[in-house]
Write a protein that holds these residues in place. Structure first.
Motif, PDB file in Angstrom:
ATOM      1  N   ILE A  71      31.096 -11.248 -35.992  1.00 10.83           N
ATOM      2  CA  ILE A  71      30.683 -10.103 -35.472  1.00 10.83           C
ATOM      3  C   ILE A  71      31.034  -9.551 -34.261  1.00 10.83           C
ATOM      4  O   ILE A  71      31.573  -8.440 -34.034  1.00 10.83           O
ATOM      5  CB  ILE A  71      29.163  -9.851 -35.999  1.00 10.83           C
ATOM      6  CG1 ILE A  71      28.939 -10.166 -37.450  1.00 10.83           C
ATOM      7  CG2 ILE A  71      28.686  -8.577 -35.645  1.00 10.83           C
ATOM      8  CD1 ILE A  71      27.513 -10.541 -37.943  1.00 10.83           C
ATOM      9  N   HIS A  72      30.740 -10.371 -33.288  1.00 11.39           N
ATOM     10  CA  HIS A  72      30.926 -10.132 -31.768  1.00 11.39           C
ATOM     11  C   HIS A  72      32.614  -9.467 -31.859  1.00 11.39           C
ATOM     12  O   HIS A  72      32.909  -8.468 -31.275  1.00 11.39           O
ATOM     13  CB  HIS A  72      31.209 -11.245 -30.927  1.00 11.39           C
ATOM     14  CG  HIS A  72      29.570 -11.489 -30.608  1.00 11.39           C
ATOM     15  ND1 HIS A  72      28.833 -12.365 -31.049  1.00 11.39           N
ATOM     16  CD2 HIS A  72      28.885 -10.831 -29.600  1.00 11.39           C
ATOM     17  CE1 HIS A  72      27.636 -12.326 -30.448  1.00 11.39           C
ATOM     18  NE2 HIS A  72      27.634 -11.369 -29.720  1.00 11.39           N
ATOM     19  N   ALA A  73      33.434 -10.352 -32.485  1.00 11.38           N
ATOM     20  CA  ALA A  73      35.091  -9.864 -32.462  1.00 11.38           C
ATOM     21  C   ALA A  73      35.488  -8.720 -33.193  1.00 11.38           C
ATOM     22  O   ALA A  73      36.387  -8.084 -33.134  1.00 11.38           O
ATOM     23  CB  ALA A  73      35.805 -11.001 -33.012  1.00 11.38           C
ATOM     24  N   SER A  74      34.475  -8.125 -34.113  1.00 10.25           N
ATOM     25  CA  SER A  74      34.676  -6.913 -35.074  1.00 10.25           C
ATOM     26  C   SER A  74      34.423  -5.636 -34.236  1.00 10.25           C
ATOM     27  O   SER A  74      34.734  -4.629 -35.012  1.00 10.25           O
ATOM     28  CB  SER A  74      33.942  -7.092 -36.057  1.00 10.25           C
ATOM     29  OG  SER A  74      32.581  -6.813 -36.130  1.00 10.25           O
ATOM     30  N   LYS A  75      33.763  -5.488 -33.314  1.00  8.74           N
ATOM     31  CA  LYS A  75      33.245  -4.268 -32.400  1.00  8.74           C
ATOM     32  C   LYS A  75      34.656  -3.287 -32.465  1.00  8.74           C
ATOM     33  O   LYS A  75      35.632  -3.898 -31.969  1.00  8.74           O
ATOM     34  CB  LYS A  75      32.783  -4.460 -31.102  1.00  8.74           C
ATOM     35  CG  LYS A  75      31.471  -5.394 -31.157  1.00  8.74           C
ATOM     36  CD  LYS A  75      31.000  -5.845 -29.902  1.00  8.74           C
ATOM     37  CE  LYS A  75      29.644  -6.529 -29.959  1.00  8.74           C
ATOM     38  NZ  LYS A  75      29.290  -7.207 -28.722  1.00  8.74           N
TER      39      LYS A  75
END
Length: 301
Positions: free
Chosen positions: A240-244
């Motif tokens: 989820i962190h990488a999806s920003k």
């Protein structure tokens, strides 16, 4: 919004893969329209394997494929030596990993001696007294050889592969080294090794004649498929962190379970519920058309 209730993490990965296939065939979506989001890196393994089985091309964003991660390659190299100690690539990878006082010069001297004598590196390690090298390093080589022999002999005993792996990681000091490092990166590496142990245990339970050799052969088949054509449409796997900042027509948020997402408190800290809520908001707002929430009743550990 659709809620997927699954039996375990493999059921979760397989059902999501099935949904992707179904939506592509029924509603005309492309592989690049899908993203699977998860809270922690190690969760990628079961999705990678499920998508491969369905011949669905994927790309892992913001990280390496599970079996390409350094710590996983290290553990597999150790296990390979129990089957074939003459495997020079594996030997060179772990002879000083974690650091045991066998420096680059000592390793160079050993490999050079092996070339000069027309012997394998493992043969030279077994007669290390013949090599002119730093005495403390020589003693460490002897300990290393003794350890590999000891665990090679354990393969003949009535011991499970996962227990063998646990004992090997303890004896090498690999896991303890990560615990003592006590950084977020070290914690992630430790989680990945525990996930590899999950994979080994699952393999044993689901294969009547499971051997270390057969497990390593299966992993070899998996890793040989780790290179993809970037121009092909692909399902995106990412934390989820990488999806920003990204958006996809269809989003699957996996692992919505207590202590996974929201993630449990680490290193004695309390759970940061505000951070978990914020990340959940990030995850749900990545979806443009369809959003799937997914959780499992059981998760193999």
């Amino acid at each position: 919004i659709t809620l997927l209730k699954n039996y375990d993490e493999r059921d979760e990965a397989n059902r999501i893969a099935n949904y992707i296939q179904d939506l592509k065939s029924r509603e005309g979506y492309q592989s690049s329209d899908f993203a699977i989001l998860f809270r922690t890196n190690y969760q990628s393994r079961v999705f990678e394997e499920a998508l491969r089985r369905k011949s669905i091309t994927y790309q892992l964003v913001g990280g390496l494929s599970f079996y390409q991660r350094k710590e996983i390659k290290d553990v597999l190299a150790y296990l390979t030596l129990l089957i074939n100690p003459h495997d020079e690539a594996s030997l060179l990878r772990v002879i000083n990993e974690p650091s045991r006082g066998i420096g680059n010069k000592s390793i160079h001297d050993l490999t050079q001696y092996a070339r000069d004598q027309g012997k394998t590196l493992w043969e030279v390690l077994n007669e290390v007294e013949s090599v002119d090298m730093y005495k403390p390093a020589e003693n460490q080589v002897k300990k290393f050889v003794q350890m590999i022999r000891q665990f090679k002999n354990k393969l003949e005993e009535d011991i499970s592969l996962v227990e063998l792996t646990k004992q090997l990681m303890k004896e090498t000091g690999y896991m303890q080294n990560l615990v003592e490092e006590n950084t977020p990166k070290a914690l992630t590496r430790r989680e990945n090794i525990l996930e590899l142990q999950n994979a080994i245990s699952y393999y044993e339970q689901n294969n009547d004649n499971a051997t270390l050799s057969s497990f390593l052969q299966e992993i070899s088949l998996i890793t040989s498929a780790d290179k993809y054509d970037e121009d092909k449409p692909a399902v995106t796997l990412m934390t989820i962190h990488a999806s920003k900042g990204l958006e996809f027509p269809v989003i699957f948020i996996a692992g919505l379970e207590e202590d996974l997402f929201p993630v449990g408190g680490r290193r004695g800290e309390d759970i940061d519920y505000e951070e978990e809520r914020r990340l959940f908001y990030v995850a749900i707002t990545r979806a443009q058309s369809k959003l799937f929430f997914s959780h499992a009743r059981f998760r193999y550990k």
